[in-house]
Design an enzyme around this catalytic site. Sequence first.
Site, short mmCIF file in Angstrom:
data_model
loop_
_atom_site.label_atom_id
_atom_site.label_comp_id
_atom_site.label_asym_id
_atom_site.label_seq_id
_atom_site.Cartn_x
_atom_site.Cartn_y
_atom_site.Cartn_z
N ARG A 90 0.84 -1.21 0.00
CA ARG A 90 0.00 0.00 0.00
C ARG A 90 0.88 1.25 0.00
O ARG A 90 0.57 2.24 -0.66
CB ARG A 90 -0.93 -0.02 1.21
CG ARG A 90 -1.94 -1.16 1.15
CD ARG A 90 -2.71 -1.29 2.45
NE ARG A 90 -3.69 -2.36 2.41
CZ ARG A 90 -3.52 -3.58 2.91
NH1 ARG A 90 -2.37 -3.90 3.48
NH2 ARG A 90 -4.48 -4.47 2.85
N ASP A 150 -9.59 -4.95 8.19
CA ASP A 150 -8.67 -5.97 8.73
C ASP A 150 -9.30 -6.61 9.97
O ASP A 150 -9.16 -7.82 10.20
CB ASP A 150 -7.33 -5.33 9.13
CG ASP A 150 -6.85 -4.36 8.08
OD1 ASP A 150 -5.82 -4.60 7.45
OD2 ASP A 150 -7.55 -3.34 7.86
N ARG A 153 -11.87 -9.01 8.97
CA ARG A 153 -11.22 -10.26 8.50
C ARG A 153 -10.79 -11.10 9.69
O ARG A 153 -10.97 -12.32 9.71
CB ARG A 153 -9.99 -9.93 7.64
CG ARG A 153 -10.35 -9.42 6.27
CD ARG A 153 -9.11 -9.08 5.45
NE ARG A 153 -9.50 -8.68 4.11
CZ ARG A 153 -8.92 -7.71 3.40
NH1 ARG A 153 -7.90 -7.03 3.91
NH2 ARG A 153 -9.34 -7.42 2.21
#
Length: 316
Positions: A90, A150, A153
């Site tokens: 990123r 995140d 997840r």
Amino acid sequence: MKTLKPKIVIIGAGNVGSTFAFSLMISGLAREIVLVDKNELLAKGESMDLNHGLSFAHPTKIYAAGFEGCKDADIVVITAGAKQKPGESRIDLVQKNVALFRDIVPAIIKYSGNAILLVVTNPVDILTYVTLKISGLPSNRVLGSGTVLDTARLRYMLSEYYKVDPNNIHAYIIGEHGDTELPVWSNATIGGIEIVKYCSGYVHPHISKDELSVIFEKVKNAAYQIIEAKGATNYSIGLSLVKITRAIIRNENSILPVSTLITDYYGINDICISIPSRINSNGVDLYLKLDLSEQEQKLLKYSASTLKKVIKTIDL
Ligand code: NAD
């Protein structure tokens, strides 16, 4: 927030922007959804396609516009910019996307000085900081989607492993939305029980910390894997953005690990990074002072210093 049903502008009608628009339309949260993209044809095509599904959703005005479409927006969600190619991190996107934000942010502010700005484009922590500085808005009104995805997840993967509804898992990823992020195991619970104790009591008698590390590594590398497979991530981020905007619109006081400006946090200052924060109609109402273990403090400081190094290369 002036109205119960707000106007939400999405800058960037690519994978993330259009999927968010679709999820938002289904949620019925918005009065107006505006798509702004430098590829005007794309924004027009997406808005036409969305409108054709409206009779199966909620009455919403959906249209493509230029930046003037930001006028009277309640929330502007920025998804425009370069995305990772397979193998790219990123942080690799920083130069391209900072240059883009130097144009985009003033164009938004010109029409909509009262909106809350939600940054999604990567590297999201750096670009949240850049947006804050360029816009001159108070820090509660500029936030990044940070590690909300995140964390979702992590909760999903833990729910599979522990055989429990993800809604009963309280565990957060904090720090950079990227390679230096960290899980806060010291505060993680399932149904009020410390996560390791839950596992040894109800799932496997011999849980080891290594198993948790394996799960975290999978979370951290999930985006790389999805990008390798399909070129972009869109559904889970689209839904994460609905969750954040809903918390703002409905004044929910939800605790979400968004990227926000932090001051004097374990000695970390003047950086946007993800910390569980209370989200309501003010935007980021406050962020929580977590009781981190020594190891977690070390990892968070490392994550912050990595971001700080990148920020120092940007002329703001
Ligand atoms: P994409 O290439 O599909 O879409 C980007 C869109 O931005 C394109 O349609 C492009 O025309 C538009 N754009 C570029 N410059 C513009 C400008 N000046 N004004 C208006 N529009 C402009 O990419 P994507 O898959 O939608 O990803 C977008 C960004 O979101 C990437 O940076 C990606 O890394 C990031 N992302 C973040 C998260 C997160 O959790 N924060 C998750 C997924 C993706």
